[in-house]
Design an enzyme around this catalytic site. Structure first.
Site, PDB file in Angstrom:
ATOM      1  N   THR A 113      -6.861  13.525  -1.798  1.00  0.00           N
ATOM      2  CA  THR A 113      -6.768  12.759  -0.559  1.00  0.00           C
ATOM      3  C   THR A 113      -7.000  13.666   0.639  1.00  0.00           C
ATOM      4  O   THR A 113      -7.616  13.242   1.634  1.00  0.00           O
ATOM      5  CB  THR A 113      -5.392  12.076  -0.460  1.00  0.00           C
ATOM      6  OG1 THR A 113      -5.191  11.272  -1.638  1.00  0.00           O
ATOM      7  CG2 THR A 113      -5.291  11.192   0.769  1.00  0.00           C
ATOM      8  N   ALA A 114      -6.515  14.901   0.574  1.00  0.00           N
ATOM      9  CA  ALA A 114      -6.694  15.841   1.690  1.00  0.00           C
ATOM     10  C   ALA A 114      -8.179  16.028   2.010  1.00  0.00           C
ATOM     11  O   ALA A 114      -8.586  15.961   3.180  1.00  0.00           O
ATOM     12  CB  ALA A 114      -6.049  17.177   1.358  1.00  0.00           C
ATOM     13  N   HIS A 152       1.344  20.159   2.111  1.00  0.00           N
ATOM     14  CA  HIS A 152       2.775  20.226   2.373  1.00  0.00           C
ATOM     15  C   HIS A 152       3.031  21.270   3.454  1.00  0.00           C
ATOM     16  O   HIS A 152       3.147  22.457   3.178  1.00  0.00           O
ATOM     17  CB  HIS A 152       3.544  20.567   1.100  1.00  0.00           C
ATOM     18  CG  HIS A 152       3.514  19.459   0.092  1.00  0.00           C
ATOM     19  ND1 HIS A 152       4.338  18.362   0.172  1.00  0.00           N
ATOM     20  CD2 HIS A 152       2.737  19.261  -0.985  1.00  0.00           C
ATOM     21  CE1 HIS A 152       4.077  17.541  -0.823  1.00  0.00           C
ATOM     22  NE2 HIS A 152       3.104  18.066  -1.539  1.00  0.00           N
TER      23      HIS A 152
END
EC number: 4.1.99.29
Length: 288
Positions: A113-114, A152
């Site tokens: 997704t990043a 993160h």
């Protein structure tokens, strides 16, 4: 008795809901569970694509490729609603947008997704650098790559500080996303379960997963040592318990977004990525 094969992702925030099941604190009735710890999200994506596991935690961007084979658990879609875990773009020096678009870009994998959000919101990059492990990304920043999309942020910033690496926060996927989506929640990862198991068993697993997740959230002092142990072994790194705790606290917010908001985020994500030619069309979002 049916055995459900679970590929648990070795990432603190995605791992914590499974630990009570791994440790036997929560026990399923009518089926067995078999666990495999998968070190990186790209390996998870590959495992679900090959149907090597019945349950796992792939990237939201992977779903168009597996939509015929897996249901999405509606109580297990990691969804950002603020900038705390909103995937910042980090670099080792100040850069303008044009410079970022010519940079060497570090991401976990092409199906993440990043990377999909970067393609959607930034578009261009000079060279793509695939580094699957989070902590290896950090060591590569400034050497193999110029910028990275930090999945993160809390974990990344803590590790960078520990290594004495100074970084610049160049932007954020969340900031760009909210401007084009009118503050729609931003989906990132999801727990999926094989359609081959049937909807009835899938619902039973969903209930057990929810019990396990809630147990973990109420008993973090029990859960965190096991989380740290699994993470250290799979990531081959000496992770600090403090950062694991902070990462889990951030992800608890992500995994408890109301289902109507989860669906809204998924619908917008798949609509716009299809329109831009980034992802294939999603025929139906099979949330259960």
């Amino acid at each position: 008795m049916v055995t459900i094969r679970i590929g648990a992702l070795a990432d603190s925030g995605d791992l914590y809901p499974f630990i009570p099941l791994i440790e036997g604190k929560i026990k399923p009735e009518g089926f067995n569970l078999e666990f495999e710890i998968i070190p990186t999200v790209q390996e998870v994506n590959e495992a679900v694509l090959k149907k090597d596991v019945d349950v796992s935690v792939p990237s939201v961007a992977m779903y168009p490729f597996i939509q015929d084979d897996y249901f999405i658990l509606s109580n297990a879609v990691a969804t950002a609603t603020d900038g705390i875990t909103g995937m910042p773009i980090l670099g080792v020096k100040e850069m303008n947008e044009d410079e970022i678009k010519k940079s060497r870009l570090i991401v976990h994998g092409q199906n993440t997704t990043a990377f999909t959000l970067y393609r959607l919101l930034m578009g261009k990059y000079g060279k793509l650098v695939i580094i699957r492990r989070v902590l290896d990304e950090i060591k590569a920043l400034g050497k193999e790559g110029d910028v990275l999309v930090a999945v993160h942020e809390i974990k990344m910033m803590f590790a960078l500080k520990k290594l004495g690496i100074k970084v610049v926060r160049l932007g954020s996927m969340w900031d760009m996303w909210k401007s084009i989506s009118n503050n729609t929640p931003m989906p990132m990862g999801m727990v999926v379960i094989s359609k081959d198991l049937g909807k009835e068993l899938a619902f039973k697993f969903k209930e057990v997963y929810e019990k396990s997740k809630k147990y973990a959230e109420k008993h973090l002092d029990e859960i965190i040592p096991k989380d740290v142990e699994i993470m250290r072994e799979s990531q081959k790194a000496d992770l600090d318990e403090e950062i694991v705790r902070k990462t889990i606290w951030a992800d608890i917010e992500e995994y408890n977004v109301p289902v109507d908001q989860v669906r809204k985020g998924l619908e917008f994500f798949y609509k716009i990525t299809e329109e831009k030619g980034i992802l294939p069309r999603v025929k139906s979002i099979d949330l259960i």
